[in-house]
Write a protein that holds these residues in place. Structure first.
Motif, PDB file in Angstrom:
ATOM      1  N   PRO A  62       0.813  -1.216   0.000  1.00  0.00           N
ATOM      2  CA  PRO A  62       0.000   0.000   0.000  1.00  0.00           C
ATOM      3  C   PRO A  62       0.856   1.280   0.000  1.00  0.00           C
ATOM      4  CG  PRO A  62      -0.942  -1.598   1.496  1.00  0.00           C
ATOM      5  CD  PRO A  62       0.407  -2.127   1.083  1.00  0.00           C
ATOM      6  N   PHE A  63       1.984   1.263   0.729  1.00  0.00           N
ATOM      7  CA  PHE A  63       2.902   2.410   0.725  1.00  0.00           C
ATOM      8  C   PHE A  63       3.412   2.659  -0.693  1.00  0.00           C
ATOM      9  CE2 PHE A  63       7.300   3.845   0.603  1.00  0.00           C
ATOM     10  CZ  PHE A  63       7.207   5.072   1.252  1.00  0.00           C
ATOM     11  N   ALA A  64       3.842   1.598  -1.358  1.00  0.00           N
ATOM     12  CA  ALA A  64       4.358   1.733  -2.717  1.00  0.00           C
ATOM     13  C   ALA A  64       3.281   2.250  -3.666  1.00  0.00           C
ATOM     14  CB  ALA A  64       4.909   0.393  -3.202  1.00  0.00           C
ATOM     15  N   ASP A  65       2.074   1.715  -3.558  1.00  0.00           N
ATOM     16  CA  ASP A  65       0.974   2.165  -4.419  1.00  0.00           C
ATOM     17  C   ASP A  65       0.707   3.655  -4.232  1.00  0.00           C
ATOM     18  OD1 ASP A  65       0.650  -0.459  -5.307  1.00  0.00           O
ATOM     19  OD2 ASP A  65      -1.025  -0.866  -3.952  1.00  0.00           O
ATOM     20  N   THR A  66       0.680   4.091  -3.001  1.00  0.00           N
ATOM     21  CA  THR A  66       0.390   5.488  -2.683  1.00  0.00           C
ATOM     22  C   THR A  66       1.477   6.427  -3.205  1.00  0.00           C
ATOM     23  OG1 THR A  66      -0.828   4.839  -0.712  1.00  0.00           O
ATOM     24  CG2 THR A  66      -0.037   7.092  -0.765  1.00  0.00           C
ATOM     25  N   ASN A  67       2.703   5.921  -3.299  1.00  0.00           N
ATOM     26  CA  ASN A  67       3.832   6.776  -3.657  1.00  0.00           C
ATOM     27  C   ASN A  67       4.390   6.519  -5.058  1.00  0.00           C
ATOM     28  OD1 ASN A  67       4.555   8.436  -1.136  1.00  0.00           O
ATOM     29  ND2 ASN A  67       4.078   6.404  -0.348  1.00  0.00           N
TER      30      ASN A  67
END
Length: 94
Positions: free
Chosen positions: A39-44
């Motif tokens: 989720p962190f990667a998706d958001t960024n």
């Protein structure tokens, strides 16, 4: 500087950011690293590739348990669900 800031600085300079070979021990009840990382990667806007898409002898970090592609408990199950969520067009999958 936090990881998010570092990734954004690299992207701002025109380079892609790709997280490779991440994983959680297969067979567990969950995927503690992956469920925070993806989720962190998706958001960024960060790309990622999990380790490993085969039955890897001598390690506990693998996504499938057989040649038919059956996901391992925990890690494999989470990553498969996350990839299917993203493939369906959902911007943020948990």
């Amino acid at each position: 500087m936090q990881l998010r800031d570092q990734a954004q600085a690299i992207q701002g300079a025109g380079y892609p950011v790709v997280i490779t070979e991440f994983g959680d021990p297969a067979g567990g009840a969950g995927a503690p690293l992956s469920s925070m990382l993806l989720p962190f990667a998706d958001t960024n806007g960060i790309s990622y590739m999990a380790w490993a898409w085969d039955i890897w002898p001598g390690t506990q970090f693998y996504l499938i348990s057989d040649a038919a592609g059956t996901p391992t408990g925990g890690f494999g199950t989470y990553v498969k669900a996350h990839y299917l969520c993203r493939a369906a067009g959902t911007a943020r999958c948990t």
